[in-house]
Scaffold this motif. Sequence first.
Motif, PDB file in Angstrom:
ATOM      1  N   ALA A   1       7.896 -35.928  29.091  1.00 55.97           N
ATOM      2  CA  ALA A   1       8.894 -36.992  28.891  1.00 55.97           C
ATOM      3  C   ALA A   1       8.477 -38.307  29.535  1.00 55.97           C
TER       4      ALA A   1
ATOM      5  N   LYS B   1      10.052 -41.154  27.886  1.00 53.50           N
ATOM      6  CA  LYS B   1      11.497 -41.083  27.703  1.00 53.50           C
ATOM      7  C   LYS B   1      12.190 -42.194  28.485  1.00 53.50           C
TER       8      LYS B   1
ATOM      9  N   ARG C   1      13.076 -42.200  32.470  1.00 58.33           N
ATOM     10  CA  ARG C   1      12.334 -41.178  33.210  1.00 58.33           C
ATOM     11  C   ARG C   1      11.940 -41.695  34.583  1.00 58.33           C
TER      12      ARG C   1
ATOM     13  N   SER D   1      18.133 -32.747  29.851  1.00 57.64           N
ATOM     14  CA  SER D   1      18.461 -32.486  28.445  1.00 57.64           C
ATOM     15  C   SER D   1      18.413 -31.003  28.089  1.00 57.64           C
TER      16      SER D   1
END
Length: 279
Positions: free
Chosen positions: A39, A42, A45, A88
């Motif tokens: 990630a 992401k 992050r 998530s």
Amino acid sequence: MKKRIAFATCVQLGLSCIEEIYRIGGNLELLITLKDEKARNKSGRIYLDTIATQHNVPLLKIDNINDSEVISSLEKYKIDWLFIIGWSQIAKKEVLETPTYGCIGMHPTLLPKGRGRASIPWAIIKGLEETGVTMFKLDEGVDTGDIIGQGVIPLHKNITATELYEKVNEMHISLISKYWNDIVENKIKLIKQNDAEATEWPGRRPEDGEIFSDMSMEEADRLVRGVTKPYPGAFYVDGDKIIRIWSAEFKKECTNIIKKIKLSDGYLIPIDYQIESRN
């Protein structure tokens, strides 16, 4: 005897909570985050190496919250409560039941309303007058666990996702500060959610930010504000180009402005935007 707490996160909301725990004199026995390469791109992050070093707390880097090494580490450090914030992946039964008392999460709506995904964009897109953050005990459902506490966030009519994300961050900090002592002293009172009042919000994809000419000014305004930074942004397809719109104004008539997008009842005028190739 005070409880032994672990914390799993890979986003700023979680790091803000960890920082608040130490600011108010709390302590953590274990930090858990994603492996560095996961990630990486992401939005939001973060990495926990610095804060783990500062407070001399073990840091476990994992692929998935349900990995066997998570279970063994929770057992090794005799964890009573595990916070899982901004994560998530859904924790399965074994993880939820390994800490002595269970796991605690936070969700940026006033549960049971707004279970699911994309809570910040949806609150704006739906035109809500208020939202909030709920601290709750995790169970095997999605955002269905017993409530520990909530904080309300009023929404003004021009609020953006950028502003709301910051308010949600501040409310996470506030709830940690308010309920930390009750958690470590085992004094929390759990309140069942009323499933009859529950609503579920679906996940959103970047392509859901497209603006169409049959939208009203109100619909386009909410979309632009709801998916602006830190989200992927609203966009309008103009031939072979995409106009990525971070902020805009809306007028019923505008004759002297070249850069404008016709809507069903007026015009969108991009303020902060960028032009991208469709390819």
